[in-house]
Design a protein around this motif. Sequence first.
Motif, PDB file in Angstrom:
ATOM      1  N   LEU A 118      10.124  -8.618 -15.558  1.00 31.53           N
ATOM      2  CA  LEU A 118       8.960  -7.975 -15.949  1.00 31.53           C
ATOM      3  C   LEU A 118       8.215  -7.449 -14.665  1.00 31.53           C
ATOM      4  N   ALA A 119       7.808  -6.180 -14.806  1.00 27.21           N
ATOM      5  CA  ALA A 119       6.912  -5.639 -13.821  1.00 27.21           C
ATOM      6  C   ALA A 119       5.931  -4.723 -14.288  1.00 27.21           C
ATOM      7  N   GLU A 120       5.091  -4.525 -13.344  1.00 26.28           N
ATOM      8  CA  GLU A 120       3.774  -3.480 -13.550  1.00 26.28           C
ATOM      9  C   GLU A 120       4.227  -2.136 -12.864  1.00 26.28           C
ATOM     10  N   ALA A 121       3.925  -1.243 -13.473  1.00 22.70           N
ATOM     11  CA  ALA A 121       4.129   0.165 -12.906  1.00 22.70           C
ATOM     12  C   ALA A 121       3.125   0.437 -12.125  1.00 22.70           C
ATOM     13  N   MET A 122       3.204  -0.075 -10.815  1.00 17.79           N
ATOM     14  CA  MET A 122       2.003   0.156  -9.956  1.00 17.79           C
ATOM     15  C   MET A 122       2.779   1.057  -8.702  1.00 17.79           C
ATOM     16  N   THR A 123       2.215   2.332  -8.646  1.00 18.03           N
ATOM     17  CA  THR A 123       2.932   3.092  -7.887  1.00 18.03           C
ATOM     18  C   THR A 123       2.779   2.717  -6.425  1.00 18.03           C
ATOM     19  N   ILE A 124       1.955   2.219  -6.100  1.00 25.10           N
ATOM     20  CA  ILE A 124       1.659   2.032  -4.307  1.00 25.10           C
ATOM     21  C   ILE A 124       2.692   1.065  -3.971  1.00 25.10           C
ATOM     22  N   TYR A 125       3.380   0.197  -4.829  1.00 24.75           N
ATOM     23  CA  TYR A 125       4.443  -0.795  -4.494  1.00 24.75           C
ATOM     24  C   TYR A 125       5.646   0.126  -4.368  1.00 24.75           C
ATOM     25  N   HIS A 126       5.714   1.265  -4.711  1.00 24.38           N
ATOM     26  CA  HIS A 126       6.829   2.172  -4.571  1.00 24.38           C
ATOM     27  C   HIS A 126       7.090   3.435  -3.998  1.00 24.38           C
ATOM     28  N   MET A 127       5.850   4.096  -3.456  1.00 23.17           N
ATOM     29  CA  MET A 127       5.840   5.116  -2.933  1.00 23.17           C
ATOM     30  C   MET A 127       6.260   4.757  -1.371  1.00 23.17           C
ATOM     31  N   PRO A 128       7.391   5.585  -0.903  1.00 22.73           N
ATOM     32  CA  PRO A 128       7.888   5.282   0.485  1.00 22.73           C
ATOM     33  C   PRO A 128       6.998   5.089   1.536  1.00 22.73           C
ATOM     34  N   ILE A 129       5.898   5.827   1.496  1.00 24.74           N
ATOM     35  CA  ILE A 129       5.031   5.793   2.577  1.00 24.74           C
ATOM     36  C   ILE A 129       4.542   4.106   2.864  1.00 24.74           C
ATOM     37  N   GLN A 178       1.499  10.044   0.126  1.00 23.60           N
ATOM     38  CA  GLN A 178       2.840  10.528   0.821  1.00 23.60           C
ATOM     39  C   GLN A 178       2.430  10.734   2.349  1.00 23.60           C
ATOM     40  N   LYS A 179       1.269  10.783   2.734  1.00 23.32           N
ATOM     41  CA  LYS A 179       0.952  10.999   4.206  1.00 23.32           C
ATOM     42  C   LYS A 179      -0.070   9.848   4.682  1.00 23.32           C
ATOM     43  N   ALA A 180      -0.089   9.372   5.928  1.00 23.72           N
ATOM     44  CA  ALA A 180      -0.748   8.627   6.579  1.00 23.72           C
ATOM     45  C   ALA A 180      -1.385   9.255   7.907  1.00 23.72           C
ATOM     46  N   VAL A 181      -2.437   8.923   8.492  1.00 23.27           N
ATOM     47  CA  VAL A 181      -2.937   9.215   9.679  1.00 23.27           C
ATOM     48  C   VAL A 181      -3.330   8.110  10.291  1.00 23.27           C
ATOM     49  N   ILE A 182      -2.656   7.868  11.667  1.00 26.53           N
ATOM     50  CA  ILE A 182      -3.167   6.556  12.472  1.00 26.53           C
ATOM     51  C   ILE A 182      -3.707   7.370  13.711  1.00 26.53           C
ATOM     52  N   THR A 183      -5.466   6.698  13.790  1.00 33.21           N
ATOM     53  CA  THR A 183      -5.967   7.043  14.931  1.00 33.21           C
ATOM     54  C   THR A 183      -6.128   5.726  15.741  1.00 33.21           C
ATOM     55  N   TYR A 184      -5.592   5.965  17.092  1.00 35.48           N
ATOM     56  CA  TYR A 184      -5.625   4.707  18.032  1.00 35.48           C
ATOM     57  C   TYR A 184      -6.844   4.630  18.613  1.00 35.48           C
ATOM     58  N   THR A 185      -7.294   3.408  18.771  1.00 28.69           N
ATOM     59  CA  THR A 185      -8.729   2.930  19.208  1.00 28.69           C
ATOM     60  C   THR A 185      -8.731   3.438  20.792  1.00 28.69           C
ATOM     61  N   GLU A 186      -7.877   3.278  21.512  1.00 30.34           N
ATOM     62  CA  GLU A 186      -7.742   3.443  23.000  1.00 30.34           C
ATOM     63  C   GLU A 186      -8.168   4.643  23.319  1.00 30.34           C
ATOM     64  N   GLU A 199      -1.694  10.012  14.971  1.00 29.60           N
ATOM     65  CA  GLU A 199      -0.201  10.169  14.633  1.00 29.60           C
ATOM     66  C   GLU A 199      -0.221  10.402  13.263  1.00 29.60           C
ATOM     67  N   ILE A 200       0.742  11.340  12.640  1.00 31.37           N
ATOM     68  CA  ILE A 200       0.489  11.589  11.347  1.00 31.37           C
ATOM     69  C   ILE A 200       1.964  11.037  10.686  1.00 31.37           C
ATOM     70  N   ILE A 201       1.886  10.168   9.782  1.00 28.70           N
ATOM     71  CA  ILE A 201       3.370   9.762   9.121  1.00 28.70           C
ATOM     72  C   ILE A 201       3.393  10.026   7.761  1.00 28.70           C
ATOM     73  N   GLU A 202       4.589  10.702   7.310  1.00 30.51           N
ATOM     74  CA  GLU A 202       4.872  11.123   6.044  1.00 30.51           C
ATOM     75  C   GLU A 202       6.119  10.588   5.426  1.00 30.51           C
ATOM     76  N   ASP A 203       6.125  10.358   4.188  1.00 30.67           N
ATOM     77  CA  ASP A 203       7.429   9.687   3.579  1.00 30.67           C
ATOM     78  C   ASP A 203       7.159   9.918   2.174  1.00 30.67           C
ATOM     79  N   GLY A 204       8.228  10.290   1.499  1.00 28.03           N
ATOM     80  CA  GLY A 204       8.101  10.438  -0.066  1.00 28.03           C
ATOM     81  C   GLY A 204       7.294  11.585  -0.631  1.00 28.03           C
ATOM     82  N   GLN A 205       7.385  11.715  -1.780  1.00 23.75           N
ATOM     83  CA  GLN A 205       6.651  13.028  -2.295  1.00 23.75           C
ATOM     84  C   GLN A 205       5.808  12.290  -3.500  1.00 23.75           C
ATOM     85  N   THR A 206       4.454  12.647  -3.524  1.00 19.41           N
ATOM     86  CA  THR A 206       3.576  12.407  -4.765  1.00 19.41           C
ATOM     87  C   THR A 206       4.214  12.621  -5.675  1.00 19.41           C
TER      88      THR A 206
END
Length: 326
Positions: A120-131, A257-265, A270-277
């Motif tokens: 049994l599972a919930e169709a929650m996209t967040i748990y399955h998107m490669p990003i 499908q895309k995340a942007v990391i901003t470093y504090t210091e 840094e842009i990280i991309e994976d998977g497709q919407t």
Amino acid sequence: MTQTTYKWATLGTGVIANELAQALQALGGNLYSVANRTYDKGLAFAEKYGIQKVYHHIDEVFEDPEVDIIYISTPHNTHIDYLRKALAAGKHVLCEKSITLNSQELEEAIALAEKNHVILAEAMTIYHMPIYQKLKILIASGQLGPLRMIQMNFGSYKEYDMTNRFFNRQLAGGALLDIGVYALSFVRWFMSEQPNQLASQVKLAPTGVDEQVGILLSNDQGEMATIALSLHAKQPKRGTIAYDKGYIEIFEYPRGQKAVITYTEDGRQEIIEDGQTAQALSYEVQDMEKTVAGLGNSMYLDYSKDVMDIMTQLRKDWGLTYPEEE
């Protein structure tokens, strides 16, 4: 796994059912059958996608020995009845969010799945998107330090029509079960443990469902989250996760499908991309099939349960119930 190896049935013929049919075809397979309350709609759906089997009565899908996995995409308040029938019949089930109305229903469904040895599972996209898988590995490496704060927004502008499903109490309408479930699933994904302290504010629509919500969450690790939901005011679908050494931003996060990391210091980004919407349903299908095949469990039902417990508590705090709960 690039090709579907199980026979899927859809229960429902709405937007998600269309996406499911397209996802299965993209993976080199097809839906095996379609069940719908209205036979003519089921027939039209089957013709559109070249599906071989349409049931005259919706319950026939549970009795069909050929069906391996049922995808339920009917309104929230109908889920538990279909879950009972599908799980008792020994079918694996992927159920559209929100998987049930409340924790009690979900616990009943989980017990049925365990008794009948099915997934049994919930169709929650967040748990399955490669990003999200990629970010979890990055965070586990420790390069961002400990989690401090998550901020979530999700706002839709729905016409102020109290008969549509978003505002309709008879169809389990409201912001929390429809869009809040995404924000809470996101929070649960990044928090190291279940949030156990909740505070909230709610503005109810004239029908009595939650139209606008503010939620504060924290857990025993000191990790905190804020969530702002609205059904009659547009907001960006934005998630921000703040750590000691930087913060991550994800837009359109339900199918990110895309995340942007901003470093504090130094403010470096840094842009990280994976998977497709566009392939969101394909990732769900593949993870479900792997789990059914016994290749580990990648469906995160424990997270779905944690999220359902939070939503159930929030509605209890607001005194918001649905007809099925009274």
